[in-house]
Design a protein around this motif. Structure first.
Motif, short mmCIF file in Angstrom:
data_model
loop_
_atom_site.label_atom_id
_atom_site.label_comp_id
_atom_site.label_asym_id
_atom_site.label_seq_id
_atom_site.Cartn_x
_atom_site.Cartn_y
_atom_site.Cartn_z
N TYR A 111 51.15 47.25 17.02
CA TYR A 111 50.69 45.91 16.71
C TYR A 111 49.29 45.75 17.29
N ASP A 155 49.02 41.18 14.18
CA ASP A 155 49.26 41.86 12.91
C ASP A 155 49.94 43.19 13.15
N LYS A 156 50.68 43.62 12.15
CA LYS A 156 51.39 44.89 12.25
C LYS A 156 50.42 46.06 12.10
N PRO A 185 55.40 49.23 13.25
CA PRO A 185 55.84 48.02 13.95
C PRO A 185 57.36 47.86 14.09
N GLU A 186 58.13 48.64 13.35
CA GLU A 186 59.58 48.42 13.31
C GLU A 186 60.19 48.61 14.69
N LYS A 240 58.18 43.84 19.02
CA LYS A 240 57.61 42.50 18.86
C LYS A 240 56.48 42.34 19.86
#
Lengths: 115, 116
Positions: free
Chosen positions: A47, A56-57, A61-62, A65
């Motif tokens: 990120y 933003d990713k 990014p999965e 957070k």
């Protein structure tokens, strides 16, 4: 001293136990990023944030957070860590993003092991 | 997709000789910055040199220079007069402008070994 501070430096945790890696910079930088480094793959951006409340990713990014409530802090949150998130993590900041001549300053890295 | 390719996983160079580390990139953004970083065995990331997509001159920083060939989309790092302390992992990175969403992409790296 200008620096990016990550904590913790080392962390061993169990699958599914939420964790947060903190990142703080004292240079008033706008652009902050999180990367993971895996052998043979280089650094991959997880990120990034161009400024407060703007995130933003990146490419991977999965399972992660982030938040940017203050300019200096950019924590990385793993809500339910899995073994494939075992990696070396770096936080970095730079004065600006984009194509500007503003180098990235990196934290010392966090070595995370998920068992 | 945007990407950075470093085709040399490992390289050897004799002390005091020059060495070139290859980097090619792919982007549709007209505005981008190219960076090289060094990662010694201690793990920290050290900035070496920057080249902007609009810069016409090749960047130089001490013993480091960047051979920028925009049409070929290559940004090779040249280290002159290698020293033992140059043994490290070297990463090429690209930071894109608005079209690329301001992302940063790194290559897989080249490990340089300097021989005495």
């Amino acid at each position: 001293e200008a620096q990016v501070t990550q904590n913790p430096r080392y962390l061993i945790t169990v699958t599914g136990k939420k964790l947060t890696v903190t990142c703080s910079q004292n240079m008033n930088h706008e652009y902050m990023s999180w990367y993971r480094q895996d052998p043979g793959l280089g650094l991959r951006q997880i990120y990034y944030s161009m400024n407060v409340e703007v995130t933003d990713k990146g490419d991977v990014p999965e399972g992660y957070k982030v938040s940017r409530k203050e300019k200096r802090n950019f924590p990385l949150i793993l809500e339910s860590p899995s073994p494939n998130q075992t990696s070396l993590y770096f936080c970095a900041s730079s004065l600006a993003g984009g194509y500007t001549n503003t180098e990235a300053f990196f934290g010392q890295g966090t070595r995370l092991t998920v068992v | 997709a945007q990407k950075i390719t470093q085709t040399q996983p490992g390289m050897f160079v004799q002390e005091k000789e020059a060495v070139t580390l290859d980097c090619t990139y792919d982007t549709s953004d007209q505005s981008y910055g190219l960076f090289w970083y060094k990662q010694p065995s201690s793990g920290e990331m050290i900035f070496l040199i920057y080249q902007g997509s609009y810069d016409e001159q090749n960047a130089t920083e001490g013993r480091y220079s960047l051979n920028f060939q925009k049409a070929r989309k290559s940004a090779n790092l040249v280290i002159s007069a290698s020293q033992l302390g140059d043994s490290a992992m070297y990463f090429c990175a690209m930071r894109e402008g608005k079209t690329g969403g301001f992302k940063t992409i790194f290559g897989a790296g080249t490990r340089l070994f300097v021989k005495a």
